[in-house]
Scaffold this active site. Structure first.
Site, PDB file in Angstrom:
ATOM      1  N   ASN A 146     -49.095 -29.180  65.091  1.00  0.00           N
ATOM      2  CA  ASN A 146     -50.461 -28.825  65.396  1.00  0.00           C
ATOM      3  C   ASN A 146     -49.949 -27.232  65.838  1.00  0.00           C
ATOM      4  O   ASN A 146     -49.098 -27.098  66.786  1.00  0.00           O
ATOM      5  CB  ASN A 146     -50.782 -29.501  66.642  1.00  0.00           C
ATOM      6  N   HIS A 189     -51.184 -23.316  69.160  1.00  0.00           N
ATOM      7  CA  HIS A 189     -50.634 -22.249  70.169  1.00  0.00           C
ATOM      8  C   HIS A 189     -49.897 -20.973  69.547  1.00  0.00           C
ATOM      9  O   HIS A 189     -49.611 -20.031  70.372  1.00  0.00           O
ATOM     10  CB  HIS A 189     -49.804 -23.022  71.091  1.00  0.00           C
ATOM     11  N   HIS A 191     -56.967 -27.619  66.350  1.00  0.00           N
ATOM     12  CA  HIS A 191     -58.148 -27.997  67.037  1.00  0.00           C
ATOM     13  C   HIS A 191     -59.280 -26.756  67.226  1.00  0.00           C
ATOM     14  O   HIS A 191     -59.136 -25.876  67.698  1.00  0.00           O
ATOM     15  CB  HIS A 191     -57.715 -28.350  68.505  1.00  0.00           C
ATOM     16  N   ARG A 212     -61.989 -25.739  69.098  1.00  0.00           N
ATOM     17  CA  ARG A 212     -62.726 -26.051  70.180  1.00  0.00           C
ATOM     18  C   ARG A 212     -63.933 -25.164  70.209  1.00  0.00           C
ATOM     19  O   ARG A 212     -64.195 -24.292  69.630  1.00  0.00           O
ATOM     20  CB  ARG A 212     -61.878 -25.542  71.363  1.00  0.00           C
ATOM     21  N   ARG A 254     -61.014 -20.791  72.109  1.00  0.00           N
ATOM     22  CA  ARG A 254     -60.010 -20.241  72.515  1.00  0.00           C
ATOM     23  C   ARG A 254     -58.829 -19.904  71.938  1.00  0.00           C
ATOM     24  O   ARG A 254     -57.986 -19.106  72.388  1.00  0.00           O
ATOM     25  CB  ARG A 254     -59.681 -21.098  74.001  1.00  0.00           C
ATOM     26  N   GLU A 259     -59.091 -31.006  64.424  1.00  0.00           N
ATOM     27  CA  GLU A 259     -59.669 -31.768  65.775  1.00  0.00           C
ATOM     28  C   GLU A 259     -60.949 -31.149  65.995  1.00  0.00           C
ATOM     29  O   GLU A 259     -60.991 -30.145  66.282  1.00  0.00           O
ATOM     30  CB  GLU A 259     -58.707 -31.911  66.747  1.00  0.00           C
ATOM     31  N   THR A 317     -56.470 -31.485  75.528  1.00  0.00           N
ATOM     32  CA  THR A 317     -57.430 -32.971  75.262  1.00  0.00           C
ATOM     33  C   THR A 317     -57.022 -33.932  76.572  1.00  0.00           C
ATOM     34  O   THR A 317     -55.762 -34.242  76.550  1.00  0.00           O
ATOM     35  CB  THR A 317     -57.260 -33.777  74.198  1.00  0.00           C
ATOM     36  N   GLU A 353     -55.789 -42.185  65.946  1.00  0.00           N
ATOM     37  CA  GLU A 353     -54.767 -41.586  66.259  1.00  0.00           C
ATOM     38  C   GLU A 353     -54.773 -42.013  67.747  1.00  0.00           C
ATOM     39  O   GLU A 353     -55.522 -41.734  68.598  1.00  0.00           O
ATOM     40  CB  GLU A 353     -54.934 -39.876  66.315  1.00  0.00           C
ATOM     41  N   HIS A 394     -49.761 -36.567  71.128  1.00  0.00           N
ATOM     42  CA  HIS A 394     -50.153 -35.988  72.619  1.00  0.00           C
ATOM     43  C   HIS A 394     -48.806 -36.067  73.495  1.00  0.00           C
ATOM     44  O   HIS A 394     -48.507 -37.136  73.771  1.00  0.00           O
ATOM     45  CB  HIS A 394     -51.387 -36.626  73.171  1.00  0.00           C
TER      46      HIS A 394
HETATM   47  N1  PXP Z   1     -53.376 -35.188  69.358  1.00  0.00           N
HETATM   48  C1  PXP Z   1     -54.558 -34.652  69.817  1.00  0.00           C
HETATM   49  C2  PXP Z   1     -55.681 -35.417  69.626  1.00  0.00           C
HETATM   50  C3  PXP Z   1     -54.744 -33.571  70.486  1.00  0.00           C
HETATM   51  O1  PXP Z   1     -55.735 -32.970  71.013  1.00  0.00           O
HETATM   52  C4  PXP Z   1     -53.411 -32.835  70.607  1.00  0.00           C
HETATM   53  C5  PXP Z   1     -53.429 -31.216  71.573  1.00  0.00           C
HETATM   54  O2  PXP Z   1     -54.128 -30.495  70.655  1.00  0.00           O
HETATM   55  C6  PXP Z   1     -52.095 -33.331  70.229  1.00  0.00           C
HETATM   56  C7  PXP Z   1     -52.363 -34.495  69.322  1.00  0.00           C
HETATM   57  C8  PXP Z   1     -50.815 -32.422  70.143  1.00  0.00           C
HETATM   58  O3  PXP Z   1     -50.600 -32.426  71.522  1.00  0.00           O
HETATM   59  P1  PXP Z   1     -49.309 -31.680  72.041  1.00  0.00           P
HETATM   60  O4  PXP Z   1     -49.780 -30.163  71.887  1.00  0.00           O
HETATM   61  O5  PXP Z   1     -49.162 -32.230  73.411  1.00  0.00           O
HETATM   62  O6  PXP Z   1     -47.907 -32.039  71.173  1.00  0.00           O
END
Ligand code: PXP
Length: 239
Positions: free
Chosen positions: A6, A9, A42, A44, A48, A69, A100, A150, A191
């Site tokens: 992901n 960031h 993601h 949003r 952001r 996402e 999330t 997921e 997550h």
């Molecule tokens: N899965 C989902 C559905 C999420 O919303 C996120 C965060 O955007 C992640 C996985 C990844 O989480 P992390 O950034 O804590 O690894």
């Protein structure tokens, strides 16, 4: 077990200055070269971090698998129908949340989620739903005939960090993954996963893919993105 990175960031750093660097499109290519088998972003409602432009270009340039996402809203369905990522993961979204906060409540929002799943599948997009490790939620996902789920590992990750009752949280994820697979669902998880807590989740053979974001990008800021991805891939393989 596949790793999907992901890269939200990377875009967070860019948006901190509203500039054009670092570009998540370049980051996605580096992740793929380092062994990631998927890219997740993601989109949003408040934009952001990831912008529509990022999702559009990534859908054309990601050579592995692009997962977007998003909330199950009419606006996001329209974006998905235009961008056509390989997969959409439906997630709950609150404006003031940092990230999330939990799985989507598929029992509570059943009819809207049902409609959204059908619209996305009709557009040729694979669909996954982010859910808590809860059997009732998983049974409802099966009823809604969503192809994948997921499983939220957030509670496990929090418990692991505090070193309290994390094995009970791990057990919930293990049981949920097994049950979801038996129901014929594709099983992903994510997550809060990081370089310290990955071992016990990577050992779960019912899970096909992990979505990991913050910890990889955080490490990338110090050691570089390619190395950060390679290190996670190798920890997942070691099990
Ligand atoms: N899965 C989902 C559905 C999420 O919303 C996120 C965060 O955007 C992640 C996985 C990844 O989480 P992390 O950034 O804590 O690894």
């Amino acid at each position: 077990m596949r790793l999907a990175v992901n890269i939200d960031h990377i875009a967070t750093i860019r948006e901190a200055r509203k500039s054009d660097e670092p570009d998540p499109v370049a980051a996605a290519a580096i992740c793929e070269l380092a062994g990631a088998q998927g890219i997740t972003v993601h989109l949003r409602g408040d934009r952001r971090h990831i912008q529509d432009r990022d999702a559009e270009i990534l859908a054309r340039t990601v050579s592995t698998h692009l997962n977007v996402e998003m909330a199950a809203s009419p606006e996001m369905v329209r974006v998905a129908q235009t961008v056509k990522p390989h997969q959409v993961t439906l997630v709950p979204e609150r404006r003031d949340e940092l990230t999330t906060e939990g799985g989507l409540d598929v029992l509570l929002h059943s009819s809207n989620i049902d409609k959204t799943i059908r619209q996305l599948l009709d557009a040729g997009i694979d669909v996954s739903i982010f859910v808590d490790p809860d059997l009732e939620q998983l049974r409802q996902c099966q009823k809604l005939r969503v192809p994948k789920v997921e499983i939220n590992t957030g509670k496990f990750a929090e418990a692991f960090a505090r070193r309290v009752s994390w094995s009970a949280e791990l057990e919930k994820v293990t049981t949920a993954a097994k049950a979801a697979r038996k129901m014929g669902l594709g099983v992903l998880a994510g997550h809060g996963l990081n370089y310290r807590n990955i071992d016990s989740i990577a050992a779960l053979t019912d899970i096909e893919e992990l979505n990991i974001g913050h910890s990889i990008v955080a490490r990338a800021a110090l050691v570089g993105l390619e190395r950060a991805v390679r290190e996670m891939v190798s920890l997942m393989k070691r099990i």
